[in-house]
Design a protein around this motif. Structure first.
Motif, PDB file in Angstrom:
ATOM      1  N   GLY A   1       0.815  -1.212   0.000  1.00 13.37           N
ATOM      2  CA  GLY A   1       0.000   0.000   0.000  1.00 13.37           C
ATOM      3  C   GLY A   1       0.844   1.255   0.000  1.00 13.37           C
ATOM      4  N   LYS A   2       0.173   2.382  -0.202  1.00 17.18           N
ATOM      5  CA  LYS A   2       0.879   3.665  -0.243  1.00 17.18           C
ATOM      6  C   LYS A   2       1.558   3.936   1.090  1.00 17.18           C
ATOM      7  N   GLU A   3       2.861   4.226   1.001  1.00 16.69           N
ATOM      8  CA  GLU A   3       3.698   4.513   2.175  1.00 16.69           C
ATOM      9  C   GLU A   3       3.617   3.383   3.209  1.00 16.69           C
ATOM     10  N   GLY A   4       3.330   2.169   2.743  1.00 17.28           N
ATOM     11  CA  GLY A   4       3.323   1.012   3.628  1.00 17.28           C
ATOM     12  C   GLY A   4       2.111   0.910   4.533  1.00 17.28           C
ATOM     13  N   ARG A   5       1.039   1.644   4.199  1.00 12.88           N
ATOM     14  CA  ARG A   5      -0.106   1.723   5.125  1.00 12.88           C
ATOM     15  C   ARG A   5      -0.818   0.385   5.280  1.00 12.88           C
ATOM     16  N   ASN A   6      -1.034  -0.327   4.164  1.00  9.46           N
ATOM     17  CA  ASN A   6      -1.745  -1.616   4.261  1.00  9.46           C
ATOM     18  C   ASN A   6      -0.999  -2.596   5.151  1.00  9.46           C
TER      19      ASN A   6
ATOM     20  N   LYS B   1       1.293  -1.919   7.411  1.00 11.77           N
ATOM     21  CA  LYS B   1       1.348  -1.429   8.787  1.00 11.77           C
ATOM     22  C   LYS B   1       0.052  -1.763   9.520  1.00 11.77           C
ATOM     23  N   LYS B   2      -1.073  -1.633   8.836  1.00  8.69           N
ATOM     24  CA  LYS B   2      -2.365  -1.932   9.456  1.00  8.69           C
ATOM     25  C   LYS B   2      -2.457  -3.408   9.843  1.00  8.69           C
TER      26      LYS B   2
ATOM     27  N   LYS C   1      -5.385  -9.990   0.823  1.00 13.49           N
ATOM     28  CA  LYS C   1      -4.933  -8.928  -0.087  1.00 13.49           C
ATOM     29  C   LYS C   1      -4.374  -9.514  -1.381  1.00 13.49           C
TER      30      LYS C   1
ATOM     31  N   GLU D   1      -3.571   3.326  -6.709  1.00  8.83           N
ATOM     32  CA  GLU D   1      -3.122   2.810  -5.412  1.00  8.83           C
ATOM     33  C   GLU D   1      -2.531   3.912  -4.545  1.00  8.83           C
ATOM     34  N   GLU D   2      -1.793   4.809  -5.191  1.00  7.20           N
ATOM     35  CA  GLU D   2      -1.092   5.858  -4.443  1.00  7.20           C
ATOM     36  C   GLU D   2      -1.975   7.083  -4.204  1.00  7.20           C
ATOM     37  N   ASN D   3      -3.266   6.939  -4.501  1.00 13.91           N
ATOM     38  CA  ASN D   3      -4.256   7.983  -4.202  1.00 13.91           C
ATOM     39  C   ASN D   3      -4.020   9.306  -4.923  1.00 13.91           C
TER      40      ASN D   3
END
Length: 606
Positions: A293-298, A300-301, A346, A493-495
């Protein structure tokens, strides 16, 4: 929706003839047949019988040598935003239907209708009348997997009478309801086995314990979890770790994974093995970016939700023959098990989206060779250890060639937001290098913003932010599809586009100046047909000065599939022009006439 319209009726036909046909097929009707010149109307007792008449008779039964066309009778004043689509292939995925319907506008609602037919039926509501009209024109008769779609309007007041929503899914789509036992169609019972297996790495020293005496342990795991488990003992001789592949439902894969972790922990205690044994999941690199995910968000969650520590092997470890990344999960068995479920969820979503895109592409985009795309391995669509043949070697079976030979290289200039350049390039250029290898294309990004590009650039994209950068992609059609598709996906993906906003980019291709007229057509006819067919905006700017190669620019703006379809159609035109430029062979008798321009056919009809 009980009233039927019967079209393609012979002038010789009478009401008695039509009544005989309905009796022959045991289709009751509740009123007399109103026969006009070339068509007729009749009322049915209810919607179910009307649907039965459509499915049995339309396009299948002849009267006086003419195939009858039967559909719902909808007065023009009631033709609004609602359509019924019938004869949908029985195994078509919802994601494919979603993408196909979205080509023509905003889909507010889509519901499956229960019928007795082998094919599926849905009712669709578009956001606007013109969108529904365009979908009606383009999809009626369109061939999908050798099934010709049948599309008709639904009267406003009865659009959802027979298919109450079961809970609206994404984009307003209603999820599949409880299936009829054994029946095919969109609502059919899902396959027991996920198409994406779970692949894990285990220390070689624990393989014996996992197999058990005479294979008893692995047989027991297989039986309890309803799985097929392959332990690849002969792979990587002498390696410290061996891959295991689990084929089952997502739940079965997770249960098998947990059991294997428990066996390894018990074996470690018995053998006084003191090192931590993390869970190592293998996943194809194509899916890892979306997992992170963007900036590792997925990622990290997942770590936070499951109380684990997750790391992923670097891109540098990939090779052409080993495109899998290692996802290492550290934590308790319970925590690792929860993390495996989330990670594989995912991965499976990414796989399903890619397959849906491929299926849609195969139906809507001519001139591409699916096998040469290499997104998935030949045979099974899983993620086996040999999923490495992503880039066809030079001279491999390729795609579109004007003369049926090797794939011809094309150059496309794709314009992206300047702020997105970092995401496309990646850290130390790793993402763009990987993308280039994956697609088999040359990919470069211009150093300047679009308003200061080279002299061949006639103007910045209209209506766009002036801060655009040009991505130059060179390669055959399959490489273009893969590279451009990944760039569109990355921007989403990167919004860089909103969650409900479609990614639309401008692409430029160069055509010989003498062929520009063929792209435009007489009075703009060809370019207008192109736009109607593809849903992309296609513009050949006026008063262009040809470049040093005597080429001019064609601008294409639209979402990914619209842009790809327009590019392919334009290349068909150029191919035809090139063939006509070839010197004629010496005639041996009657000369062969020069070919005309390629027809911009609408979707195939029976």
């Amino acid at each position: 929706m009980n009233k039927l319209y019967i079209g393609n009726v012979s002038e010789e036909a009478s009401a008695e003839d039509l009544e005989t046909i309905f009796e022959q097929w045991k289709i009751p009707h509740s009123g007399p047949f109103l026969v006009k010149t070339g068509y007729a109307f009749v009322d049915c007792p209810d919607e179910k019988i009307a649907m039965k008449a459509i499915d049995i008779l339309s396009g299948k039964v002849e009267l006086h040598g003419k195939l009858l066309e039967v559909e719902h009778s909808v007065p023009k004043r009631q033709r609004s935003c609602k359509l019924q689509i019938r004869n949908i292939p029985p195994h078509m995925q919802w994601e494919v239907l979603d993408g196909m319907l979205a080509l023509y506008g905003t889909v507010e609602n889509c519901e499956q209708v229960n019928t007795d037919t082998d094919t599926a039926v849905v009712n669709v509501r578009y956001g606007a009348k013109d969108q529904a009209r365009q979908a009606m024109e383009k999809l009626n008769g369109f061939l999908m997997e050798n099934f010709a779609l049948k599309v008709s309007y639904i009267p406003d007041e009865m659009a959802t009478a027979d298919a109450p929503p079961l809970g609206v899914g994404r984009r307003g789509f209603v999820p599949r309801g409880p299936p009829r036992s054994g029946s095919p169609g969109l609502g059919a019972r899902p396959k027991l086995q996920s198409e994406v297996p779970l692949r894990i790495l285990v220390p070689t020293q624990f393989v014996g314990a996992i197999i058990g005496k005479e294979g008893a342990t692995i047989r027991n795991i297989t039986k309890q979890t309803h799985s097929k488990i392959d332990i690849h003992r002969k792979e990587n001789a002498g390696a410290a770790e061996k891959p295991i592949t689990v084929h089952s439902t997502p739940e079965g894969c997770s249960n098998a994974c947990r059991t294997i972790m428990e066996i390894m922990q018990k074996e470690a205690l018995d053998t006084k093995f003191t090192e931590e044994i993390p869970l190592k999941i293998l996943a194809h690199n194509n899916f890892v970016g979306r997992l992170i995910g963007k900036e590792g968000r997925n990622l990290k969650k997942i770590e936070v939700d499951t109380e684990t520590k997750i790391t992923i092997s670097p891109l540098q470890d990939l090779t052409l023959y080993n495109p899998e990344r290692t996802i290492t999960v550290k934590g308790s068995i319970e925590a690792c098990s929860r993390a495996e479920e989330e990670v594989m969820k995912k991965v499976r979503e990414s796989y399903e989206n890619d397959v849906a895109a491929m299926n849609l592409q195969s139906n809507l985009i001519p001139g591409l060779n699916l096998n040469a795309l290499g997104l998935f391995p030949g045979g099974a669509p899983g993620m086996g250890p040999s999923m490495g043949h992503n880039v066809p070697p030079p001279g491999a079976q390729g795609g579109y060639s004007s003369f049926g030979g090797q794939p011809e290289s094309e150059t496309v200039h794709l314009f992206i937001p300047a702020l997105a350049v970092g995401a496309i390039i990646g850290k130390q250029g790793q993402h763009i290098k990987q993308l280039s290898r994956y697609a088999g294309a040359s990919i470069k990004i211009s150093a300047d913003e679009v308003n200061v590009v080279d002299a061949n650039q006639v103007a910045p994209p209209e209506g766009m932010d002036s801060k655009q950068r040009m991505v130059i992609i060179a390669g055959p059609p399959e490489a273009q599809f893969k590279a451009q598709g990944r760039i569109f996906g990355k921007l989403k993906e990167e919004n860089f586009f909103g969650p409900k906003e479609e990614v639309k980019l401008e692409a430029h291709i160069k055509v010989p100046s003498f062929a520009a007229g063929r792209v435009i057509g007489k009075g703009g006819k060809t370019v207008n047909e192109l736009q109607n067919l593809t849903s992309a905006e296609v513009v050949v700017p006026r008063d262009q000065t040809p470049d040093e190669n005597d080429q001019v620019i064609v601008k294409i703006t639209g979402h990914f599939y619209a842009s790809q379809l327009a590019q392919r159609k334009i290349q068909e035109i150029l191919s035809q022009v090139r063939r006509q430029q070839q010197p004629k062979p010496s005639p041996r008798g009657e000369g062969q006439p020069r070919g005309e321009g390629p027809p911009l056919s609408r979707p195939s009809r029976k």
